[in-house]
Design an enzyme around this catalytic site. Sequence first.
Site, PDB file in Angstrom:
ATOM      1  N   TYR A  65       0.740  -1.274   0.137  1.00 15.62           N
ATOM      2  CA  TYR A  65       0.071  -0.063   0.068  1.00 15.62           C
ATOM      3  C   TYR A  65       0.806   1.370   0.203  1.00 15.62           C
ATOM      4  O   TYR A  65       0.486   2.314  -0.455  1.00 15.62           O
ATOM      5  CB  TYR A  65      -0.850  -0.106   1.112  1.00 15.62           C
ATOM      6  CG  TYR A  65      -1.954  -0.972   0.862  1.00 15.62           C
ATOM      7  CD1 TYR A  65      -2.289  -2.055   1.032  1.00 15.62           C
ATOM      8  CD2 TYR A  65      -3.349  -0.221   0.140  1.00 15.62           C
ATOM      9  CE1 TYR A  65      -3.349  -3.016   0.699  1.00 15.62           C
ATOM     10  CE2 TYR A  65      -4.327  -1.133  -0.291  1.00 15.62           C
ATOM     11  CZ  TYR A  65      -4.457  -2.415  -0.042  1.00 15.62           C
ATOM     12  OH  TYR A  65      -5.520  -3.344  -0.281  1.00 15.62           O
ATOM     13  N   GLN A  99     -14.886   3.019  -7.590  1.00 10.86           N
ATOM     14  CA  GLN A  99     -14.250   1.899  -6.834  1.00 10.86           C
ATOM     15  C   GLN A  99     -13.041   2.189  -6.678  1.00 10.86           C
ATOM     16  O   GLN A  99     -12.023   1.520  -5.767  1.00 10.86           O
ATOM     17  CB  GLN A  99     -14.388   0.734  -7.707  1.00 10.86           C
ATOM     18  CG  GLN A  99     -16.208   0.230  -7.973  1.00 10.86           C
ATOM     19  CD  GLN A  99     -15.843  -0.888  -9.169  1.00 10.86           C
ATOM     20  OE1 GLN A  99     -15.875  -1.899  -8.877  1.00 10.86           O
ATOM     21  NE2 GLN A  99     -16.161  -0.331 -10.270  1.00 10.86           N
ATOM     22  N   ASP A 102      -7.799   5.543  -5.270  1.00  7.71           N
ATOM     23  CA  ASP A 102      -6.860   6.911  -5.489  1.00  7.71           C
ATOM     24  C   ASP A 102      -7.527   8.144  -5.274  1.00  7.71           C
ATOM     25  O   ASP A 102      -8.647   8.237  -5.206  1.00  7.71           O
ATOM     26  CB  ASP A 102      -6.375   6.710  -6.758  1.00  7.71           C
ATOM     27  CG  ASP A 102      -7.165   6.723  -8.022  1.00  7.71           C
ATOM     28  OD1 ASP A 102      -7.023   5.970  -8.863  1.00  7.71           O
ATOM     29  OD2 ASP A 102      -7.878   7.686  -8.000  1.00  7.71           O
ATOM     30  N   HIS A 119     -15.042   1.844  -2.121  1.00  9.49           N
ATOM     31  CA  HIS A 119     -14.041   0.588  -1.502  1.00  9.49           C
ATOM     32  C   HIS A 119     -12.999   1.525  -0.895  1.00  9.49           C
ATOM     33  O   HIS A 119     -11.855   0.873  -0.666  1.00  9.49           O
ATOM     34  CB  HIS A 119     -13.313   0.060  -3.045  1.00  9.49           C
ATOM     35  CG  HIS A 119     -14.261  -0.872  -3.631  1.00  9.49           C
ATOM     36  ND1 HIS A 119     -13.924  -1.321  -4.983  1.00  9.49           N
ATOM     37  CD2 HIS A 119     -15.465  -1.448  -3.500  1.00  9.49           C
ATOM     38  CE1 HIS A 119     -14.965  -2.181  -5.326  1.00  9.49           C
ATOM     39  NE2 HIS A 119     -15.762  -2.160  -4.417  1.00  9.49           N
ATOM     40  N   GLY A 214     -14.395   2.047 -17.316  1.00  5.62           N
ATOM     41  CA  GLY A 214     -13.414   1.922 -16.692  1.00  5.62           C
ATOM     42  C   GLY A 214     -13.503   0.622 -15.680  1.00  5.62           C
ATOM     43  O   GLY A 214     -12.655   0.408 -14.737  1.00  5.62           O
TER      44      GLY A 214
HETATM   45  N1  APR Z   1     -10.317   3.489 -20.278  1.00  4.79           N
HETATM   46  C1  APR Z   1     -11.449   2.856 -19.816  1.00  4.79           C
HETATM   47  N2  APR Z   1     -11.414   1.452 -19.489  1.00  4.79           N
HETATM   48  C2  APR Z   1     -10.220   0.843 -19.501  1.00  4.79           C
HETATM   49  C3  APR Z   1      -8.941   1.370 -19.691  1.00  4.79           C
HETATM   50  C4  APR Z   1      -8.995   2.937 -20.302  1.00  4.79           C
HETATM   51  N3  APR Z   1      -7.911   3.666 -20.523  1.00  4.79           N
HETATM   52  N4  APR Z   1      -7.869   0.701 -19.540  1.00  4.79           N
HETATM   53  C5  APR Z   1      -8.464  -0.428 -18.951  1.00  4.79           C
HETATM   54  N5  APR Z   1      -9.716  -0.381 -18.944  1.00  4.79           N
HETATM   55  C6  APR Z   1     -10.620  -1.062 -18.591  1.00  4.79           C
HETATM   56  C7  APR Z   1     -10.573  -2.715 -18.721  1.00  4.79           C
HETATM   57  O1  APR Z   1     -10.905  -3.268 -20.060  1.00  4.79           O
HETATM   58  C8  APR Z   1     -11.089  -3.445 -17.574  1.00  4.79           C
HETATM   59  O2  APR Z   1     -12.575  -3.699 -17.988  1.00  4.79           O
HETATM   60  O3  APR Z   1     -10.967  -1.019 -17.149  1.00  4.79           O
HETATM   61  C9  APR Z   1     -11.385  -2.279 -16.489  1.00  4.79           C
HETATM   62  C10 APR Z   1     -10.632  -2.520 -15.256  1.00  4.79           C
HETATM   63  O4  APR Z   1     -11.082  -3.554 -14.617  1.00  4.79           O
HETATM   64  P1  APR Z   1     -10.463  -4.120 -13.194  1.00  4.79           P
HETATM   65  O5  APR Z   1      -9.062  -4.020 -13.309  1.00  4.79           O
HETATM   66  O6  APR Z   1     -11.084  -5.279 -12.985  1.00  4.79           O
HETATM   67  O7  APR Z   1     -10.806  -2.752 -12.205  1.00  4.79           O
HETATM   68  P2  APR Z   1     -12.228  -2.513 -11.376  1.00  4.79           P
HETATM   69  O8  APR Z   1     -13.515  -2.887 -12.250  1.00  4.79           O
HETATM   70  O9  APR Z   1     -11.983  -0.853 -10.880  1.00  4.79           O
HETATM   71  O10 APR Z   1     -11.990  -3.507 -10.144  1.00  4.79           O
HETATM   72  C11 APR Z   1     -13.004  -3.549  -9.186  1.00  4.79           C
HETATM   73  O11 APR Z   1     -12.122  -5.014  -7.714  1.00  4.79           O
HETATM   74  O12 APR Z   1      -9.638  -5.552  -7.127  1.00  4.79           O
HETATM   75  C12 APR Z   1     -11.085  -4.970  -6.681  1.00  4.79           C
HETATM   76  O13 APR Z   1     -11.131  -3.561  -5.149  1.00  4.79           O
HETATM   77  C13 APR Z   1     -10.621  -3.681  -6.315  1.00  4.79           C
HETATM   78  O14 APR Z   1     -12.014  -1.483  -6.837  1.00  4.79           O
HETATM   79  C14 APR Z   1     -11.362  -2.766  -7.448  1.00  4.79           C
HETATM   80  C15 APR Z   1     -12.347  -3.689  -7.812  1.00  4.79           C
END
Ligand code: APR
Length: 276
Positions: A65, A99, A102, A119, A214
């Site tokens: 972290y 979620q 940051d 989160h 995203g």
């Molecule tokens: N613009 C838009 N979307 C994007 C970009 C971009 N530049 N780059 C990647 N992505 C998309 C990816 O295709 C993917 O579908 O963003 C998504 C990221 O997904 P995750 O990594 O699963 O993140 P998130 O959905 O926020 O995860 C949810 O899971 O791990 C836990 O607590 C953590 O808050 C997080 C939660």
Amino acid sequence: MIWKIAVSSRFYFVRVLVLTGAGVSAESGIPTFRGKDGYWKNLDPTKLATPEAFARDPQLVWDWYRERRERIGNARPNAAHEAVARLARRTGEFLLVTQNVDDLHARAGITAEKMVQIHGDIFVTRCSCCESSYVGRGGSPEPPGACAVQPTKGRLRSIAPTFGKVANLPRCPECHALMRPGVVWFGEQLSRNELERVEDFLGGGTCDVVIVAGTTATFGYIIDWALRGSRNGAELIEVNPEETPLSRFATKQVREPAAIALPRIVDEVLAEHLRL
Ligand code: APR
């Protein structure tokens, strides 16, 4: 409810819900979790993002972290964060549910009352036992005085190696228990207070527009909020280069990076909802 159109800057008679995930911070250099080079591609969440992991090896968890805090501290909001902040400023009824732990949405100008960090917030340090918590932006996110105990003699000295391992971890100035990052780990409950804020907004009337950007929409509540916010024929705009479980419900799928797509989409939403 008629929103006065301020002479200086226009308010738009539109009700907007925005849901974001790690993808909106990807173009600021913050890794996603499940995308290419995502954190969970190389790291094991059960070793870093659960209460059990923290109990087992708090040093490992804190190292990770602290490394993320530093990376976020060196990052800057991108055009996606700025577009969402502009939409928040220009619309009467707006809520961002992110979620992301940051602070890039906040640094782009979203105010606390228009944002729910469902989160948690990585720059919060809270006690793992009592209610005490500390928010450190800019400076150290760890409370002054959360000093560690320096084992100097006696039994403590003998276990120094292992004790040393947690020696430089923040301890609660109130109860002296270990402090932890103010984020929601796997297996933990979401904050009741933040959940109520989302429910209050969803209960306050249907939205005109719901934007989901995203996120893999991994958690059911994200899909639930997007669908409830967009019931009664509201627009549901998904911004993601990839398909997600939400895509089939979207009225518009924008397969582009958020920093490219969101500024344009915000212009379109505002232009469409301008009422004199
Ligand atoms: N613009 C838009 N979307 C994007 C970009 C971009 N530049 N780059 C990647 N992505 C998309 C990816 O295709 C993917 O579908 O963003 C998504 C990221 O997904 P995750 O990594 O699963 O993140 P998130 O959905 O926020 O995860 C949810 O899971 O791990 C836990 O607590 C953590 O808050 C997080 C939660």
